[in-house]
Structure formats: C-alpha cells, structure tokens
Design a protein around this motif. Structure first.
Motif, short mmCIF file in Angstrom:
data_model
loop_
_atom_site.label_atom_id
_atom_site.label_comp_id
_atom_site.label_asym_id
_atom_site.label_seq_id
_atom_site.Cartn_x
_atom_site.Cartn_y
_atom_site.Cartn_z
N TRP A 50 38.29 50.24 33.81
CA TRP A 50 38.20 48.79 33.93
C TRP A 50 38.83 48.10 32.72
N LYS A 51 39.36 46.92 32.95
CA LYS A 51 39.91 46.10 31.88
C LYS A 51 39.33 44.70 31.99
N LYS A 52 38.67 44.24 30.94
CA LYS A 52 38.11 42.90 30.94
C LYS A 52 39.23 41.87 30.90
N THR A 53 39.12 40.86 31.78
CA THR A 53 40.16 39.83 31.84
C THR A 53 39.68 38.48 31.30
N ALA A 54 38.39 38.20 31.44
CA ALA A 54 37.90 36.88 31.02
C ALA A 54 36.38 36.87 31.11
N THR A 55 35.79 35.81 30.58
CA THR A 55 34.37 35.54 30.78
C THR A 55 34.28 34.25 31.59
N VAL A 56 33.68 34.35 32.76
CA VAL A 56 33.55 33.19 33.63
C VAL A 56 32.57 32.21 32.99
N PRO A 57 32.87 30.92 32.97
CA PRO A 57 31.94 29.95 32.39
C PRO A 57 30.64 29.90 33.18
N GLY A 58 29.60 29.47 32.52
CA GLY A 58 28.38 29.13 33.23
C GLY A 58 27.27 30.15 33.24
N GLY A 59 27.42 31.27 32.52
CA GLY A 59 26.31 32.22 32.43
C GLY A 59 26.29 33.24 33.54
N GLN A 60 25.07 33.67 33.91
CA GLN A 60 24.91 34.76 34.86
C GLN A 60 25.55 34.44 36.21
N PRO A 61 26.18 35.44 36.82
CA PRO A 61 26.82 35.22 38.12
C PRO A 61 25.82 35.22 39.26
N GLN A 62 26.21 34.55 40.32
CA GLN A 62 25.41 34.52 41.55
C GLN A 62 26.16 35.16 42.73
N ALA A 63 27.48 35.12 42.69
CA ALA A 63 28.30 35.69 43.76
C ALA A 63 29.74 35.80 43.28
N LEU A 64 30.49 36.72 43.87
CA LEU A 64 31.90 36.93 43.52
C LEU A 64 32.69 37.20 44.78
N THR A 65 33.84 36.54 44.91
CA THR A 65 34.77 36.83 46.00
C THR A 65 36.19 36.76 45.46
N ALA A 66 36.95 37.84 45.64
CA ALA A 66 38.37 37.85 45.30
C ALA A 66 39.16 37.70 46.59
N VAL A 67 39.81 36.56 46.76
CA VAL A 67 40.58 36.29 47.97
C VAL A 67 41.84 37.14 48.00
N ASP A 68 42.49 37.24 46.86
CA ASP A 68 43.63 38.14 46.68
C ASP A 68 43.67 38.54 45.21
N GLU A 69 44.78 39.14 44.78
CA GLU A 69 44.83 39.67 43.41
C GLU A 69 44.85 38.59 42.34
#
Length: 304
Positions: free
Chosen positions: A252-271
């Motif tokens: 794995w390679k870290k790309t970023a930290t999403v704002p706003g704290g703990q995640p609730q859901a994730l969806t990757a529509v495309d790359e």
C-alpha cells in the motif's frame, strides 16, 4: 444462530458493518452553503440554513448515467437537490445498510424496514431499477442482513453480518456460501471476481478463490475498501488516511488524509474519482486523493 459481532470494532466507529441502531451522537447531514438558493430569506435578510437530517451514513454511490451522488443512510436514500441540499429519494425511510450501484439507475441494497413496519427485520437483498425511487425484494427476505455489498462481472458478493459469512450470487436469487470470517468491509476486483479482499483485525486479508478462503490479515489496518480498477484498490483507515494498492492489497501507498476525521463510508468510482464520508462531511476527489472538495457537511448531533 446468535448474531455475529465484530470483536475488534472500535467503539467510536460507525461502519458499514455496524449494527444499524439509532443512538445518541448520530450523524447530522447537511448540505454545504455553497450555491444555496436565496429564496425564502428571513425578514432580517439572512438566507435560511439548507435542509438537514439526522441519520447515520452507511454507503455512497454514483449513478453512471448522470453522475448523481446517492447517500445510503439509516433513514432512507438521499441525493443532493438543485440547491445542494439533501433530498430523500422516493418515500422509503428504511435503514439501508449494504449499498452499491450496480449499473445505470440500478442499485442493490440490504438493511431493515422503518420502525412500525410489519415486514421481517432483515430485507435480504433488495433491488431498485429506478435510481432508488422504488425497491423490490430480490432474495433472502428475512434470512440475511448484508452490511456490505459489492459486484463484479455480474457476480454479487454480500457479507451477511448475522453469520459472519461471505455469500455469492450470479443472479441475485440463488446464493453460495463462501468463507466465514470476522471482517469489517470487503471489496472485489472489478475485472476478476475470484480476487476478494477484506478488512480484519490483523490487516487486509486476501482471497484468490472467490472468497472461499482467505489468507491471514496483513499490512495496514483499514476501515473500508473500494476496488476501482485492477491496479487501483483504495483503502481508508480509522484516522482518515487514504491509501492505494496497485497489486491487490499486497502493498500500500498512502496518498492523502481525508478531511473530517474518522471515515463512515468509501466508494472509488474509478482510479481518480473517490468519495469518502467522514465525521464532518462527504468529500470528493477527482485526482486520486491529491485534493478533496466537500460535497455535503456532516456534524455531530443528538438523535432522538
């Protein structure tokens, strides 16, 4: 059989596999003020706050036909309206747990009926062919509670949280039971449904036989996974750190930290197109996580 629970679940985390019960501290979903209509301004000239709702967020999806965002919650499916405010889709106030967009206007989901319903406690697999306006039972009504759903090449995968069991169907009606595992979320290679990854207490576990068996969990711990293309598997951990794997979860390679704290859901529509719901908002990236734009605001609030 007693209900399955995740022994490694963090008490503060609201996950796709978390039990869909109403509790204090439920998420308060509200649209951002950007572009909001000025109609109905108060006597002091101030624009009223955008419409809002109290609900847990369980899933995100984008309709490939029109690019519209859909948010699966504890109290129905919502989408932004013309002003950017969340609008209920259809009239269902059911608790939508597992949720995935399977094609243009075609959604798959699971969950529980709204309070006061005389329906069985678990929906099994339900399907909409009109972008969430109406739903019909596909199979397993009253028999399965899928807290996570995915699909690839016409094959549907569901994680039945009551049994800790991965189940697979080629037609949405007849199901095969695959591995039992203590997983938080899972994802399927969109081009090769024999490859499945799942988040466990020990890291990401991988399967190369369609989920019939999994190797040990390894690598960084993830909350949610979404497999956009064979070489773009995204994962987000409980801090909001977003990572990508080009080899099916081996590295794995870290790309970023999403704002706003703990995640609730994730969806990757495309790359490049990624959506993440966190503690204070639903964030969208169109550059593989290099930058994020807040689509909707989320703030803590009491739910009664």
């Amino acid at each position: 059989m007693p209900a399955f629970t995740d022994p490694f679940r963090r008490p503060r985390t609201r996950s796709l596999l978390a039990v869909g019960s109403v509790a204090a501290g439920a998420l308060f979903l509200a649209a951002c003020g950007d572009g909001a209509s000025s109609e109905g301004a108060g006597s002091d000239g101030a624009t009223p706050a955008p419409a809002a709702l109290h609900s847990h967020i369980h899933g995100l999806g984008v309709d490939p036909e029109d690019g519209r965002l859909y948010v699966a919650t504890h109290e129905g499916i919502f989408t932004p309206d013309g002003t950017g405010s969340p609008r209920l889709v259809g009239d269902s106030r059911d608790d939508f747990m597992g949720f995935t967009v399977a094609g243009p206007k075609t959604f798959l989901a699971s969950g529980h009926p709204a309070p006061g319903s005389d329906q069985p406690a678990d929906h099994g697999l339900i399907k909409s062919t009109d972008a969430g306006k109406s739903w019909k039972t596909a199979s397993l009504k009253g028999q399965a509670d899928f807290h996570s759903l995915d699909h690839a090449k016409g094959v549907i995968y569901g994680y039945d949280s009551t049994r800790g069991l991965l189940r697979v169907s080629e037609d949405g009606t007849h199901w095969q039971n695959r591995a039992r595992l203590q997983a938080l979320d899972f994802a399927v290679d969109p081009e090769d449904p024999s490859k499945v990854v799942a988040t466990t207490a020990d890291g990401v576990a991988r399967s190369t036989d369609g989920g019939a068996s999994f190797g040990p969990g390894e690598g960084p711990g993830m909350e949610y996974l979404s497999w956009a293309t064979p070489d773009s598997l995204f994962g987000v951990d409980f801090t909001g750190a977003l990572s990508v794997s080009s080899d099916g979860g081996a590295t794995w390679k870290k790309t970023a930290t999403v704002p706003g704290g703990q995640p609730q859901a994730l969806t990757a529509v495309d790359e490049r197109h990624i959506l993440v719901a966190t503690q204070d908002g639903i964030y969208e990236s169109r550059d593989a996580g290099k930058s994020f734009t807040k689509r909707l605001s989320v703030a803590n609030g009491d739910h009664h």
